[in-house]
Design a protein around this motif. Structure first.
Motif, PDB file in Angstrom:
ATOM      1  N   SER A  92       0.844  -1.188   0.000  1.00 17.77           N
ATOM      2  CA  SER A  92       0.000   0.000   0.000  1.00 17.77           C
ATOM      3  C   SER A  92       0.883   1.243   0.000  1.00 17.77           C
ATOM      4  O   SER A  92       2.062   1.157   0.348  1.00 17.77           O
ATOM      5  N   MET A  93       0.315   2.379  -0.377  1.00 18.75           N
ATOM      6  CA  MET A  93       1.169   3.558  -0.545  1.00 18.75           C
ATOM      7  C   MET A  93       0.452   4.831  -0.127  1.00 18.75           C
ATOM      8  O   MET A  93      -0.727   5.009  -0.405  1.00 18.75           O
ATOM      9  N   VAL A  94       1.181   5.683   0.566  1.00 21.47           N
ATOM     10  CA  VAL A  94       0.730   7.056   0.803  1.00 21.47           C
ATOM     11  C   VAL A  94       1.455   7.899  -0.237  1.00 21.47           C
ATOM     12  O   VAL A  94       2.682   8.004  -0.206  1.00 21.47           O
ATOM     13  N   PHE A  95       0.704   8.463  -1.171  1.00 25.76           N
ATOM     14  CA  PHE A  95       1.332   9.129  -2.314  1.00 25.76           C
ATOM     15  C   PHE A  95       1.938  10.471  -1.932  1.00 25.76           C
ATOM     16  O   PHE A  95       1.469  11.143  -1.004  1.00 25.76           O
ATOM     17  N   GLN A  96       2.938  10.848  -2.703  1.00 21.39           N
ATOM     18  CA  GLN A  96       3.582  12.153  -2.515  1.00 21.39           C
ATOM     19  C   GLN A  96       2.531  13.257  -2.676  1.00 21.39           C
ATOM     20  O   GLN A  96       1.802  13.278  -3.657  1.00 21.39           O
ATOM     21  N   GLY A  97       2.431  14.117  -1.691  1.00 20.39           N
ATOM     22  CA  GLY A  97       1.506  15.254  -1.782  1.00 20.39           C
ATOM     23  C   GLY A  97       0.046  14.902  -1.585  1.00 20.39           C
ATOM     24  O   GLY A  97      -0.832  15.750  -1.732  1.00 20.39           O
ATOM     25  N   ALA A  98      -0.249  13.632  -1.234  1.00 17.44           N
ATOM     26  CA  ALA A  98      -1.658  13.209  -1.214  1.00 17.44           C
ATOM     27  C   ALA A  98      -2.482  13.929  -0.160  1.00 17.44           C
ATOM     28  O   ALA A  98      -3.679  14.154  -0.338  1.00 17.44           O
ATOM     29  N   MET A  99      -1.826  14.315   0.949  1.00 12.57           N
ATOM     30  CA  MET A  99      -2.633  14.926   2.010  1.00 12.57           C
ATOM     31  C   MET A  99      -3.235  16.252   1.551  1.00 12.57           C
ATOM     32  O   MET A  99      -4.201  16.728   2.127  1.00 12.57           O
ATOM     33  N   ASN A 100      -2.640  16.823   0.500  1.00  7.19           N
ATOM     34  CA  ASN A 100      -3.206  18.062  -0.044  1.00  7.19           C
ATOM     35  C   ASN A 100      -4.186  17.777  -1.164  1.00  7.19           C
ATOM     36  O   ASN A 100      -4.707  18.692  -1.786  1.00  7.19           O
ATOM     37  N   ALA A 101      -4.416  16.507  -1.447  1.00  2.70           N
ATOM     38  CA  ALA A 101      -5.317  16.157  -2.537  1.00  2.70           C
ATOM     39  C   ALA A 101      -6.638  15.594  -2.015  1.00  2.70           C
ATOM     40  O   ALA A 101      -7.455  15.105  -2.785  1.00  2.70           O
ATOM     41  N   LEU A 102      -6.849  15.678  -0.693  1.00  2.00           N
ATOM     42  CA  LEU A 102      -8.149  15.250  -0.165  1.00  2.00           C
ATOM     43  C   LEU A 102      -9.236  16.125  -0.772  1.00  2.00           C
ATOM     44  O   LEU A 102      -9.032  17.335  -0.971  1.00  2.00           O
ATOM     45  N   ASN A 103     -10.362  15.534  -1.055  1.00  4.75           N
ATOM     46  CA  ASN A 103     -11.467  16.305  -1.639  1.00  4.75           C
ATOM     47  C   ASN A 103     -12.030  17.278  -0.596  1.00  4.75           C
ATOM     48  O   ASN A 103     -12.504  16.836   0.460  1.00  4.75           O
ATOM     49  N   PRO A 104     -11.969  18.593  -0.873  1.00  2.62           N
ATOM     50  CA  PRO A 104     -12.351  19.561   0.167  1.00  2.62           C
ATOM     51  C   PRO A 104     -13.842  19.572   0.493  1.00  2.62           C
ATOM     52  O   PRO A 104     -14.225  20.038   1.570  1.00  2.62           O
ATOM     53  N   VAL A 105     -14.680  19.067  -0.398  1.00  2.00           N
ATOM     54  CA  VAL A 105     -16.118  19.153  -0.136  1.00  2.00           C
ATOM     55  C   VAL A 105     -16.704  17.856   0.425  1.00  2.00           C
ATOM     56  O   VAL A 105     -17.914  17.712   0.561  1.00  2.00           O
ATOM     57  N   ARG A 106     -15.840  16.911   0.745  1.00  2.00           N
ATOM     58  CA  ARG A 106     -16.341  15.672   1.364  1.00  2.00           C
ATOM     59  C   ARG A 106     -15.657  15.451   2.703  1.00  2.00           C
ATOM     60  O   ARG A 106     -14.485  15.775   2.865  1.00  2.00           O
ATOM     61  N   THR A 107     -16.400  14.874   3.642  1.00  2.00           N
ATOM     62  CA  THR A 107     -15.796  14.636   4.954  1.00  2.00           C
ATOM     63  C   THR A 107     -14.654  13.626   4.807  1.00  2.00           C
ATOM     64  O   THR A 107     -14.650  12.810   3.876  1.00  2.00           O
ATOM     65  N   VAL A 108     -13.711  13.705   5.743  1.00  2.00           N
ATOM     66  CA  VAL A 108     -12.577  12.786   5.703  1.00  2.00           C
ATOM     67  C   VAL A 108     -13.072  11.345   5.855  1.00  2.00           C
ATOM     68  O   VAL A 108     -12.627  10.430   5.162  1.00  2.00           O
ATOM     69  N   SER A 110     -15.842  10.051   4.851  1.00  3.34           N
ATOM     70  CA  SER A 110     -16.439   9.504   3.621  1.00  3.34           C
ATOM     71  C   SER A 110     -15.335   9.115   2.636  1.00  3.34           C
ATOM     72  O   SER A 110     -15.509   8.196   1.834  1.00  3.34           O
ATOM     73  N   GLN A 111     -14.208   9.792   2.726  1.00  7.06           N
ATOM     74  CA  GLN A 111     -13.106   9.447   1.821  1.00  7.06           C
ATOM     75  C   GLN A 111     -12.411   8.163   2.286  1.00  7.06           C
ATOM     76  O   GLN A 111     -11.961   7.357   1.471  1.00  7.06           O
ATOM     77  N   ILE A 112     -12.362   7.974   3.587  1.00  7.64           N
ATOM     78  CA  ILE A 112     -11.822   6.701   4.095  1.00  7.64           C
ATOM     79  C   ILE A 112     -12.804   5.572   3.764  1.00  7.64           C
ATOM     80  O   ILE A 112     -12.422   4.468   3.382  1.00  7.64           O
ATOM     81  N   ARG A 113     -14.104   5.898   3.868  1.00  8.61           N
ATOM     82  CA  ARG A 113     -15.147   4.906   3.531  1.00  8.61           C
ATOM     83  C   ARG A 113     -14.956   4.386   2.108  1.00  8.61           C
ATOM     84  O   ARG A 113     -15.063   3.189   1.843  1.00  8.61           O
ATOM     85  N   GLU A 114     -14.635   5.311   1.211  1.00  7.24           N
ATOM     86  CA  GLU A 114     -14.454   4.918  -0.176  1.00  7.24           C
ATOM     87  C   GLU A 114     -13.310   3.913  -0.312  1.00  7.24           C
ATOM     88  O   GLU A 114     -13.428   2.914  -1.029  1.00  7.24           O
ATOM     89  N   ALA A 115     -12.203   4.204   0.419  1.00  9.88           N
ATOM     90  CA  ALA A 115     -11.059   3.275   0.363  1.00  9.88           C
ATOM     91  C   ALA A 115     -11.470   1.897   0.875  1.00  9.88           C
ATOM     92  O   ALA A 115     -11.124   0.868   0.283  1.00  9.88           O
ATOM     93  N   ILE A 116     -12.250   1.878   1.957  1.00 10.46           N
ATOM     94  CA  ILE A 116     -12.674   0.588   2.528  1.00 10.46           C
ATOM     95  C   ILE A 116     -13.627  -0.118   1.565  1.00 10.46           C
ATOM     96  O   ILE A 116     -13.499  -1.313   1.279  1.00 10.46           O
ATOM     97  N   ALA A 141      -8.992  11.567  16.592  1.00 10.18           N
ATOM     98  CA  ALA A 141     -10.209  11.243  17.335  1.00 10.18           C
ATOM     99  C   ALA A 141     -11.266  10.728  16.360  1.00 10.18           C
ATOM    100  O   ALA A 141     -11.537  11.379  15.345  1.00 10.18           O
ATOM    101  N   PRO A 142     -11.849   9.544  16.638  1.00  8.53           N
ATOM    102  CA  PRO A 142     -12.811   8.959  15.693  1.00  8.53           C
ATOM    103  C   PRO A 142     -13.951   9.905  15.324  1.00  8.53           C
ATOM    104  O   PRO A 142     -14.461   9.853  14.197  1.00  8.53           O
ATOM    105  N   SER A 143     -14.328  10.811  16.248  1.00  2.00           N
ATOM    106  CA  SER A 143     -15.445  11.722  15.929  1.00  2.00           C
ATOM    107  C   SER A 143     -15.087  12.664  14.779  1.00  2.00           C
ATOM    108  O   SER A 143     -15.972  13.238  14.143  1.00  2.00           O
ATOM    109  N   TYR A 144     -13.817  12.802  14.479  1.00  2.00           N
ATOM    110  CA  TYR A 144     -13.396  13.689  13.384  1.00  2.00           C
ATOM    111  C   TYR A 144     -13.782  13.148  12.012  1.00  2.00           C
ATOM    112  O   TYR A 144     -13.589  13.816  11.004  1.00  2.00           O
ATOM    113  N   LYS A 145     -14.315  11.927  11.968  1.00  2.00           N
ATOM    114  CA  LYS A 145     -14.651  11.361  10.659  1.00  2.00           C
ATOM    115  C   LYS A 145     -15.704  12.195   9.928  1.00  2.00           C
ATOM    116  O   LYS A 145     -15.782  12.173   8.708  1.00  2.00           O
TER     117      LYS A 145
END
Ligand SMILES: Nc1ncnc2c1ncn2[C@@H]1O[C@H](COP(=O)(O)OP(=O)(O)OP(=O)(O)O)[C@@H](O)[C@H]1O
Ligand SMILES: [Mg+2]
Length: 325
Positions: A92-108, A110-116, A141-145
């Motif tokens: 598995s890989m954490v891509f270069q610069g990926a943390m700045n590529a999170l979709n700004p209009v979706r909760t974090v 929901s983006q983890i949900r997509e990976a799962i 903190a899990p509530s940050y999801k």
């Protein structure tokens, strides 16, 4: 047996302006619970090599030759559907610069949900729990999801990317520049986190970084690349205290030393060679100034300096070896 073995990996980019070899004859092994640091100046092929391992090169990228052995499979040769299972699930890989590529209009979350959702068989009604568990693993903190990326600090965004990369419980985690653009305190926290996860899940970790401080503190082994090739490989002591390749030595001198902060830094004059105009012989020769005339003609082999310490430089060639006579 190693967790993963990379053998003679060669990667080219086939572009409109020509064919460039970005990685050539790369070899290394990674063990369970080992952190390997991959270092070298910008453009030396670090990301290309890692994307090749994942078989996620861009369209113009081609794996020309080589093998990547994981369990009983060669990742470069297995059919794509099988590779899709191994990808994220085993490697598995954490891509270069990926943390700045999170979709700004979706909760974090929901983006983890997509990976799962995409990569695991976790039943739908358990995905929320799984998201919380993953965030908890990485210290968020899990509530940050239910929050959005702009509500996260840089460090928390990077932690979330690591959570996504762990969604399928891989054996190997590649982190491409995981601490770049984070402040020094947060850099250390992210590296500490990777270290803890390594111990907890018996991971093998490859960290691509420009930061030799990170390498010194966290890496068991170090692979130094230059112009698409490995120039030196060894354990942290061999690379930091007994390096043989002039490029490795210069890299060290160009980096601030915590124990000697006032020492003058010597940046390496010149630039790495462009891939479309590689010098014959050793690729570092034009900037080296240490070697002899043969360096501009003869491509160095990889020589064993001492067990586990490899160097591709004529200076490391054993005296009296057959080719010398
Ligand atoms: N999509 C592409 N098409 C053509 N050439 C590419 C492509 N991606 C990378 N390259 C070239 O391949 C070489 C290696 O690039 P790569 O991104 O692997 O280097 P890197 O070591 O990861 O650099 P950095 O430290 O800046 O991230 C560079 O010369 C780069 O210009
Ligand atoms: Mg890169």
């Amino acid at each position: 047996m190693s967790l993963i073995s990379v053998r003679d990996l060669t990667v080219e980019y086939h572009t409109d302006s020509g064919v460039y070899r970005a990685v050539e004859d790369l070899n290394f092994d990674l063990e369970q619970c080992e952190t390997l640091g991959l270092v070298g100046e910008s453009g030396c092929g670090k990301t290309t090599a890692m994307l090749a391992l994942m078989r996620l090169l861009p369209e113009v990228g081609r794996i020309v030759s080589g093998a990547v052995l994981l369990d009983d499979s060669d990742l470069m040769r297995i059919p794509l559907p099988e590779m899709r299972q191994k990808r994220w699930g085993d490697i598995s890989m954490v891509f270069q610069g990926a943390m700045n590529a999170l979709n700004p209009v979706r909760t974090v979350g929901s983006q983890i949900r997509e990976a799962i959702d995409l990569h695991t068989a976790v039943p739908r009604d358990q995905i929320d729990k799984e998201i919380e568990k993953l965030l908890d693993y990485v210290g968020v903190a899990p509530s940050y999801k239910d929050r959005y990326p702009h509500q996260f600090s840089g460090g928390m965004r990077q932690r979330s990317m690591i959570a996504m990369a762990l969604a399928c419980k891989p054996k190997i985690l590649i982190a491409d520049e995981p601490t770049t653009a984070l402040d020094v305190m947060v850099q250390a926290q992210i590296m500490d986190l990777l270290d803890e996860l390594k111990a907890e899940f018996n991971l093998g970790i490859i960290v691509v970084t420009h930061d030799l401080g990170v390498v010194a503190e966290y890496c068991d082994h170090v692979l130094v690349m230059y112009g698409g090739r490995m120039v030196e490989y060894g354990d942290a002591d061999q690379i930091f205290n007994k390096s043989v390749h002039p490029y490795t030595q210069r890299l060290m001198l160009a980096f601030p030393d915590i124990e000697n902060p006032n020492a003058e830094l010597a940046s390496i004059p010149g630039h790495p060679p462009p891939l479309d105009d590689l010098p014959p012989g050793c690729r570092f020769e034009p900037r080296c100034g240490v070697g002899g005339q043969r360096c501009s003609r003869e491509t160095p082999d990889i020589y064993t300096v001492e067990p586990g310490h490899l160097c591709s430089c004529l200076l490391a060639k054993p005296k009296g070896s057959a080719a010398d006579e």
